[in-house]
Design a protein around this motif. Structure first.
Motif, PDB file in Angstrom:
ATOM      1  N   GLY A   1     -48.169 -17.871 -44.657  1.00  0.00           N
ATOM      2  CA  GLY A   1     -49.422 -18.712 -45.383  1.00  0.00           C
ATOM      3  C   GLY A   1     -49.957 -17.787 -46.558  1.00  0.00           C
ATOM      4  O   GLY A   1     -50.653 -17.790 -47.279  1.00  0.00           O
ATOM      5  N   CYS A   2     -49.232 -15.835 -46.970  1.00  0.00           N
ATOM      6  CA  CYS A   2     -49.652 -15.109 -46.591  1.00  0.00           C
ATOM      7  C   CYS A   2     -51.045 -14.714 -47.675  1.00  0.00           C
ATOM      8  O   CYS A   2     -50.895 -14.684 -48.500  1.00  0.00           O
ATOM      9  CB  CYS A   2     -48.952 -15.827 -47.944  1.00  0.00           C
ATOM     10  SG  CYS A   2     -47.743 -16.160 -48.430  1.00  0.00           S
ATOM     11  N   SER A   3     -51.506 -14.698 -46.176  1.00  0.00           N
ATOM     12  CA  SER A   3     -52.823 -15.013 -46.052  1.00  0.00           C
ATOM     13  C   SER A   3     -53.120 -12.951 -46.172  1.00  0.00           C
ATOM     14  O   SER A   3     -52.678 -12.603 -45.024  1.00  0.00           O
ATOM     15  CB  SER A   3     -54.027 -15.549 -44.908  1.00  0.00           C
ATOM     16  OG  SER A   3     -53.323 -15.503 -43.777  1.00  0.00           O
ATOM     17  N   ARG A   4     -54.077 -12.623 -46.522  1.00  0.00           N
ATOM     18  CA  ARG A   4     -54.662 -11.440 -46.309  1.00  0.00           C
ATOM     19  C   ARG A   4     -54.692 -11.111 -44.682  1.00  0.00           C
ATOM     20  O   ARG A   4     -54.997 -12.007 -43.666  1.00  0.00           O
ATOM     21  CB  ARG A   4     -56.140 -11.067 -46.876  1.00  0.00           C
ATOM     22  CG  ARG A   4     -56.213 -10.655 -47.783  1.00  0.00           C
ATOM     23  CD  ARG A   4     -56.961 -10.064 -48.787  1.00  0.00           C
ATOM     24  NE  ARG A   4     -58.066  -9.551 -48.506  1.00  0.00           N
ATOM     25  CZ  ARG A   4     -59.593  -9.388 -48.133  1.00  0.00           C
ATOM     26  NH1 ARG A   4     -60.246  -9.860 -48.677  1.00  0.00           N
ATOM     27  NH2 ARG A   4     -60.271  -8.639 -46.781  1.00  0.00           N
ATOM     28  N   ARG A   5     -54.429 -10.214 -43.983  1.00  0.00           N
ATOM     29  CA  ARG A   5     -54.100  -9.481 -42.521  1.00  0.00           C
ATOM     30  C   ARG A   5     -55.785  -9.108 -42.049  1.00  0.00           C
ATOM     31  O   ARG A   5     -56.030  -9.050 -41.060  1.00  0.00           O
ATOM     32  CB  ARG A   5     -53.065  -8.753 -42.560  1.00  0.00           C
ATOM     33  CG  ARG A   5     -51.773  -9.316 -42.617  1.00  0.00           C
ATOM     34  CD  ARG A   5     -51.145  -9.864 -41.498  1.00  0.00           C
ATOM     35  NE  ARG A   5     -49.961 -10.065 -41.729  1.00  0.00           N
ATOM     36  CZ  ARG A   5     -49.670 -11.835 -42.015  1.00  0.00           C
ATOM     37  NH1 ARG A   5     -50.630 -12.585 -42.127  1.00  0.00           N
ATOM     38  NH2 ARG A   5     -48.242 -11.638 -42.291  1.00  0.00           N
ATOM     39  N   ASP A   6     -56.206  -8.664 -43.206  1.00  0.00           N
ATOM     40  CA  ASP A   6     -57.758  -7.516 -42.800  1.00  0.00           C
ATOM     41  C   ASP A   6     -58.370  -7.941 -42.891  1.00  0.00           C
ATOM     42  O   ASP A   6     -58.791  -8.383 -44.689  1.00  0.00           O
ATOM     43  CB  ASP A   6     -57.555  -6.341 -43.357  1.00  0.00           C
ATOM     44  CG  ASP A   6     -58.365  -5.315 -42.590  1.00  0.00           C
ATOM     45  OD1 ASP A   6     -59.796  -5.835 -41.857  1.00  0.00           O
ATOM     46  OD2 ASP A   6     -58.608  -4.363 -43.266  1.00  0.00           O
ATOM     47  N   PHE A   7     -59.092  -9.377 -42.714  1.00  0.00           N
ATOM     48  CA  PHE A   7     -60.697  -9.703 -42.944  1.00  0.00           C
ATOM     49  C   PHE A   7     -61.988  -9.183 -42.313  1.00  0.00           C
ATOM     50  O   PHE A   7     -62.991  -9.769 -43.108  1.00  0.00           O
ATOM     51  CB  PHE A   7     -60.761 -11.204 -41.991  1.00  0.00           C
ATOM     52  CG  PHE A   7     -59.481 -12.087 -42.251  1.00  0.00           C
ATOM     53  CD1 PHE A   7     -59.450 -13.153 -43.875  1.00  0.00           C
ATOM     54  CD2 PHE A   7     -58.566 -12.315 -41.506  1.00  0.00           C
ATOM     55  CE1 PHE A   7     -58.518 -13.398 -43.815  1.00  0.00           C
ATOM     56  CE2 PHE A   7     -57.390 -13.280 -41.823  1.00  0.00           C
ATOM     57  CZ  PHE A   7     -57.589 -13.975 -42.434  1.00  0.00           C
ATOM     58  N   HIS A   8     -61.467  -7.451 -42.289  1.00  0.00           N
ATOM     59  CA  HIS A   8     -63.170  -6.446 -42.730  1.00  0.00           C
ATOM     60  C   HIS A   8     -63.902  -6.326 -43.821  1.00  0.00           C
ATOM     61  O   HIS A   8     -62.701  -6.618 -44.568  1.00  0.00           O
ATOM     62  CB  HIS A   8     -62.794  -5.885 -41.048  1.00  0.00           C
ATOM     63  CG  HIS A   8     -62.416  -6.068 -39.736  1.00  0.00           C
ATOM     64  ND1 HIS A   8     -62.669  -6.474 -39.239  1.00  0.00           N
ATOM     65  CD2 HIS A   8     -60.816  -5.926 -39.605  1.00  0.00           C
ATOM     66  CE1 HIS A   8     -62.171  -6.693 -37.808  1.00  0.00           C
ATOM     67  NE2 HIS A   8     -61.025  -6.730 -38.030  1.00  0.00           N
TER      68      HIS A   8
END
Length: 177
Positions: free
Chosen positions: A168-175
């Motif tokens: 999905g190529c989404s960011r891993r860190d959503f903080h």
């Protein structure tokens, strides 16, 4: 001196028949067993290239990638911090050097090990296409690896949730920062 009893002869005959039937089932299970009969990694690559030509629209590269057998620690060192935490890496493709690294121990006669090479050969074919992130290539490679194993009646050892997340190529860190 007494010979074998009729029961023991019957058991031996039954075991021989069962093992013969089991062996026949394995032979029938694999629709294209020529991959097992290869005598070198080069021959196995050619068998997989033919399979990929027939089962994908990914174009074969002009030059086959170099294949190297390496230790798990070597793979970890070249993966660096981009390494996935979803298990031991069994293979890796380096597009810069067009090299497939296969983690030892690796056996070309073992279908799961062989399928790792197939997976990496898919990545060698993906070089010509654009992807938003390296992980976006993984789902197609795992799906083809799974297809090849399923043709042989074998389950793929794949964490599909992890593959979809990686692809999905989404960011891993959503903080928040």
């Amino acid at each position: 001196m007494l010979g074998p009893s009729p029961i023991s002869l019957w058991l031996v005959a039954l075991l021989m028949l069962a093992s013969s039937a089991w062996a026949d089932a394995i032979v029938r299970l694999d629709p294209e067993p020529e991959w097992r009969n290869t005598e070198s990694i080069t021959e196995l690559v050619e068998v997989f290239d033919i399979w990929l030509d027939q089962n994908t629209d990914f174009q074969r590269p002009k030059n086959s990638p170099t294949i190297e057998f390496v230790s798990a620690s070597y793979v970890a060192s070249i993966q660096g911090s981009s390494a996935s935490s979803f298990g031991q890496t069994r293979g890796l493709f380096d597009p810069d050097s067009s090299t497939v690294y296969l983690t030892l121990p690796w056996d070309r006669k073992n279908p799961h090990d062989a399928s790792v090479l197939l997976h990496e050969l898919v990545h060698a074919r993906q070089v010509a296409r654009h992807y938003y992130c390296p992980g976006a290539q993984e789902e197609a490679a795992y799906r083809l690896q799974d297809d090849w194993l399923r043709e042989r009646g074998l389950p793929a050892k794949v964490n599909w949730i992890a593959v979809v997340l990686e692809s999905g190529c989404s960011r891993r860190d959503f903080h928040p920062d």
